[in-house]
Design an enzyme around this catalytic site. Structure first.
Site, mmCIF file in Angstrom:
data_model
loop_
_atom_site.group_PDB
_atom_site.id
_atom_site.type_symbol
_atom_site.label_atom_id
_atom_site.label_comp_id
_atom_site.label_asym_id
_atom_site.label_seq_id
_atom_site.Cartn_x
_atom_site.Cartn_y
_atom_site.Cartn_z
ATOM 1 N N THR A 197 0.983 -3.904 5.708
ATOM 2 C CA THR A 197 1.142 -5.108 4.886
ATOM 3 C C THR A 197 0.398 -4.922 3.576
ATOM 4 O OG1 THR A 197 -0.804 -6.142 5.898
ATOM 5 C CG2 THR A 197 1.360 -6.638 6.878
ATOM 6 N N LYS A 221 -0.929 -0.492 9.646
ATOM 7 C CA LYS A 221 -0.152 0.723 9.415
ATOM 8 C C LYS A 221 0.036 1.502 10.706
ATOM 9 C CE LYS A 221 -0.998 2.356 5.370
ATOM 10 N NZ LYS A 221 -1.861 3.013 4.399
ATOM 11 N N GLU A 268 0.200 -11.273 2.785
ATOM 12 C CA GLU A 268 0.453 -9.878 3.139
ATOM 13 C C GLU A 268 1.919 -9.595 3.420
ATOM 14 O OE1 GLU A 268 -2.042 -8.391 6.232
ATOM 15 O OE2 GLU A 268 -3.607 -9.885 5.920
ATOM 16 N N ARG A 271 8.201 -19.104 10.639
ATOM 17 C CA ARG A 271 7.479 -19.720 11.774
ATOM 18 C C ARG A 271 6.003 -19.913 11.409
ATOM 19 N NH1 ARG A 271 4.186 -15.844 14.131
ATOM 20 N NH2 ARG A 271 4.847 -13.674 13.887
ATOM 21 N N HIS A 313 11.219 -1.347 3.758
ATOM 22 C CA HIS A 313 11.597 -0.121 3.060
ATOM 23 C C HIS A 313 10.572 0.941 3.440
ATOM 24 C CE1 HIS A 313 13.166 2.433 -0.134
ATOM 25 N NE2 HIS A 313 11.908 2.692 -0.485
HETATM 26 P P1 ADP Z 1 -4.701 -2.759 4.487
HETATM 27 O O1 ADP Z 1 -5.546 -3.364 5.563
HETATM 28 O O2 ADP Z 1 -5.506 -2.017 3.454
HETATM 29 O O3 ADP Z 1 -3.755 -3.753 3.859
HETATM 30 P P2 ADP Z 1 -2.382 -1.712 5.905
HETATM 31 O O4 ADP Z 1 -2.474 -0.938 7.181
HETATM 32 O O5 ADP Z 1 -1.884 -3.124 5.986
HETATM 33 O O6 ADP Z 1 -3.819 -1.653 5.234
HETATM 34 O O7 ADP Z 1 -1.492 -0.853 4.894
HETATM 35 C C1 ADP Z 1 -1.131 -1.444 3.675
HETATM 36 C C2 ADP Z 1 -0.739 -0.454 2.604
HETATM 37 O O8 ADP Z 1 0.322 0.395 3.051
HETATM 38 C C3 ADP Z 1 -0.191 -1.197 1.401
HETATM 39 O O9 ADP Z 1 -1.223 -1.637 0.537
HETATM 40 C C4 ADP Z 1 0.715 -0.159 0.762
HETATM 41 O O10 ADP Z 1 -0.044 0.609 -0.173
HETATM 42 C C5 ADP Z 1 1.137 0.731 1.937
HETATM 43 N N1 ADP Z 1 2.540 0.552 2.365
HETATM 44 C C6 ADP Z 1 3.373 1.592 2.689
HETATM 45 N N2 ADP Z 1 4.582 1.155 3.063
HETATM 46 C C7 ADP Z 1 4.543 -0.212 2.994
HETATM 47 C C8 ADP Z 1 5.516 -1.231 3.268
HETATM 48 N N3 ADP Z 1 6.757 -0.936 3.686
HETATM 49 N N4 ADP Z 1 5.143 -2.536 3.086
HETATM 50 C C9 ADP Z 1 3.886 -2.838 2.683
HETATM 51 N N5 ADP Z 1 2.920 -1.907 2.413
HETATM 52 C C10 ADP Z 1 3.236 -0.601 2.560
HETATM 53 MG MG MG Z 2 -2.480 -5.031 4.950
#
Ligand code: ADP
Ligand code: MG
Length: 155
Positions: free
Chosen positions: A30, A24, A82, A107, A87
């Protein structure tokens, strides 16, 4: 490639917490899918980066780019799936039901020398996904009945 005969692949499951690798913070969150979903992925779908469609709790269907692979954190014992949805969501959606259609392969998984290289690769994957998913033969899955099915509350 031979495995393309198993695509598109449709699946659905809960969004769980990942391993806090800070996706994030990189601007590329993801949504990690529950282990049961990952365990059901046919073995002939290789690890790598894919494009496809996804919707949260039966909402709008968005383009996505997805990594399917082994988590080094768990010493290659845990495979993760993941998707990053193309969006902007105002809020996290942990615990929601994510419906996913994996449409095509982009890939193989690879490691990068720096975070900047990783981010650049993901941005390039996102461009490939956008372009591929605009093709009629890939766009049609956005309208698949799968995305309109009522989901069991147990999911
Ligand atoms: P984690 O390690 O817990 O997966 P991330 O940093 O990958 O943390 O953040 C994932 C979370 O962000 C998702 O579970 C979802 O709730 C939120 N999220 C917000 N926007 C998106 C997006 N565009 N695509 C995927 N997840 C998103
Ligand atoms: Mg994630």
């Amino acid at each position: 490639m031979s495995f393309s005969s198993v695509l598109p692949y449709f699946c659905r499951g809960k969004v769980v917490h990942g391993f806090g690798r800070g996706s994030k913070e990189l601007g590329i969150p993801t949504a990690n899918l529950a282990k049961e979903v990952v365990d059901h992925i046919p073995k002939d779908i290789p690890t790598g980066i894919y494009h496809g469609w996804a919707s949260v709790d039966g909402g709008e269907v968005h383009k996505m780019v997805m990594s399917l692979g082994w988590n080094p954190f768990y010493k290659d014992k845990t495979k993760s799936m993941e998707p990053h949805l193309l969006h902007h969501f105002k809020e996290d959606f942990y615990g929601s039901t994510l419906s996913v259609c994996i449409v095509g392969y982009i890939r193989p998984e690879m490691s990068f020398n720096s975070v900047d290289e990783l981010i650049a690769a993901i941005h390039s994957d996102m461009e490939v996904a956008k372009r591929e998913l605009d093709k009629p033969e890939n766009r049609m899955y956005r309208d698949d009945n799968f995305f309109h099915e009522k989901t069991p509350s147990s999911l």
